[in-house]
Design a protein around this motif. Structure first.
Motif, PDB file in Angstrom:
ATOM      1  N   TRP A 108       7.218 123.087  36.564  1.00  0.00           N
ATOM      2  CA  TRP A 108       8.248 122.161  36.086  1.00  0.00           C
ATOM      3  C   TRP A 108       8.304 120.924  36.989  1.00  0.00           C
ATOM      4  CZ3 TRP A 108       9.328 127.472  36.403  1.00  0.00           C
ATOM      5  CH2 TRP A 108       9.394 128.125  35.171  1.00  0.00           C
ATOM      6  N   ALA A 143       9.344 122.514  26.013  1.00  0.00           N
ATOM      7  CA  ALA A 143       9.485 121.063  25.951  1.00  0.00           C
ATOM      8  C   ALA A 143       9.416 120.537  24.524  1.00  0.00           C
ATOM      9  CB  ALA A 143       8.407 120.396  26.805  1.00  0.00           C
ATOM     10  N   GLN A 157      12.741 112.312  28.597  1.00  0.00           N
ATOM     11  CA  GLN A 157      12.974 112.687  29.985  1.00  0.00           C
ATOM     12  C   GLN A 157      11.937 113.692  30.477  1.00  0.00           C
ATOM     13  OE1 GLN A 157      16.661 114.744  30.723  1.00  0.00           O
ATOM     14  NE2 GLN A 157      16.322 114.851  32.927  1.00  0.00           N
ATOM     15  N   CYS A 158      11.504 114.591  29.612  1.00  0.00           N
ATOM     16  CA  CYS A 158      10.539 115.596  30.030  1.00  0.00           C
ATOM     17  C   CYS A 158       9.102 115.133  29.829  1.00  0.00           C
ATOM     18  CB  CYS A 158      10.776 116.903  29.275  1.00  0.00           C
ATOM     19  SG  CYS A 158       9.648 118.216  29.796  1.00  0.00           S
ATOM     20  N   ASN A 161       8.018 112.187  31.833  1.00  0.00           N
ATOM     21  CA  ASN A 161       8.346 112.256  33.252  1.00  0.00           C
ATOM     22  C   ASN A 161       7.079 112.082  34.088  1.00  0.00           C
ATOM     23  OD1 ASN A 161       9.230 113.218  35.904  1.00  0.00           O
ATOM     24  ND2 ASN A 161      11.010 114.000  34.817  1.00  0.00           N
ATOM     25  N   ARG A 164       4.859 115.061  35.369  1.00  0.00           N
ATOM     26  CA  ARG A 164       4.048 115.886  34.481  1.00  0.00           C
ATOM     27  C   ARG A 164       2.660 115.243  34.266  1.00  0.00           C
ATOM     28  NH1 ARG A 164       8.811 118.102  34.631  1.00  0.00           N
ATOM     29  NH2 ARG A 164       9.313 119.831  33.229  1.00  0.00           N
ATOM     30  N   THR A 198      14.226 121.857  34.261  1.00  0.00           N
ATOM     31  CA  THR A 198      13.032 121.601  33.447  1.00  0.00           C
ATOM     32  C   THR A 198      12.862 120.115  33.130  1.00  0.00           C
ATOM     33  OG1 THR A 198      14.125 121.840  31.298  1.00  0.00           O
ATOM     34  CG2 THR A 198      13.336 123.864  32.364  1.00  0.00           C
ATOM     35  N   ASP A 199      13.764 119.284  33.617  1.00  0.00           N
ATOM     36  CA  ASP A 199      13.721 117.844  33.330  1.00  0.00           C
ATOM     37  C   ASP A 199      13.904 117.551  31.850  1.00  0.00           C
ATOM     38  OD1 ASP A 199      13.154 117.066  36.082  1.00  0.00           O
ATOM     39  OD2 ASP A 199      11.146 117.861  35.735  1.00  0.00           O
ATOM     40  N   HIS A 201      14.156 119.890  28.905  1.00  0.00           N
ATOM     41  CA  HIS A 201      13.556 120.613  27.783  1.00  0.00           C
ATOM     42  C   HIS A 201      14.449 120.535  26.556  1.00  0.00           C
ATOM     43  CE1 HIS A 201      10.338 123.482  29.642  1.00  0.00           C
ATOM     44  NE2 HIS A 201      10.073 122.196  29.834  1.00  0.00           N
TER      45      HIS A 201
END
Length: 243
Positions: A108, A143, A157-158, A161, A164, A198-199, A201
């Motif tokens: 994550w 996600a 955001q996820c 990011n 990732r 999880t930024d 999900h």
């Protein structure tokens, strides 16, 4: 146009389901036994639906496997080392044709680097004899959420990011989702829930409950996430989804 068959919707019939079984006393500490009871209760509920779905409890070691067999005699138990039980994120993503896709996993965004989590998906697919293809970018199962038709929701955001896939743009990620998972329409929401490790999900923000239909929590102003939920609703409706 991709010829890849997209993942089926969550409500589509399953042949089997993997469920991670709490296995590490040093991680769970005094909560280990309660966590095991809760996971077995979930597994029992899936089993009780009576759809012929095989429940597979995944234990990280022999002690946990013995405990799983004692608590859940109705389940199949396999031993595959992992760190975190959240197999939704670390396990394979299955397509509609029964094949599997394996993605990179980096805890994550580098927050939780536990041994085995970056390889457990490959080992689970091999254990079930699935045809698996590895994809060379980071993606966790939670996600994204799809309705089975090729439409998927996610959050900027996820997936955008920099912890990732910093080299991928939004257009690049959409192309990867199309090529690797057969997803033909990506509905981008903004942020996920506050303080979510999880930024952002999408699986605890907006979930498909039918084709082109999502469920989003409706919260009062004293909920710290009420603005997040409202923004997700606006974005989903603007994209033509029924909320």
């Amino acid at each position: 146009m991709t010829s890849t068959t997209p993942p089926p919707a969550e409500w589509a019939p399953h042949a089997a389901v993997w469920i991670g079984f709490p296995s590490h006393a040093e991680l769970w500490q005094e909560d280990l036994e309660q966590a095991r009871e809760e996971v077995v209760a979930f597994a029992a509920a899936v089993h009780a639906e009576g759809r012929g779905e095989t429940v597979i409890l995944v234990a990280a070691d022999g002690e946990a496997a013995d405990a799983a067999r004692a608590l859940a005699p109705f389940a199949e138990v396999v031993v595959q080392p992992f760190g975190d039980i959240w197999l939704r994120d670390t396990g394979p993503i299955l397509l509609g044709d029964g094949s599997a896709r394996l993605f990179g996993f980096n805890g994550w965004g580098g927050k939780y680097d536990l041994p085995g989590d970056d390889t457990v998906g490959e080992r689970l697919a091999e254990d079930r004899g699935l045809s698996a293809t590895r994809c060379d970018w980071i993606l966790e199962g939670g996600a994204i959420d799809g309705d089975g038709t090729g439409t998927v929701v996610t959050t900027r955001q996820c997936l955008l990011n920099p912890n990732r896939n910093p080299e991928l743009t939004q257009d690049g990620i959409e192309r990867r989702l199309a090529d690797d998972l057969g997803l033909t329409r990506v509905v981008w929401l903004g942020d996920g829930l506050l303080n979510d490790h999880t930024d952002g999900h999408v699986d605890n923000l907006a979930r498909f409950v039918g084709e082109n239909r999502v469920a989003i929590p409706q919260a009062s102003e004293n909920d710290p996430n009420w603005q997040v939920y409202n923004a997700a609703r606006r974005d989903a409706e603007a994209a033509g989804l029924e909320v």
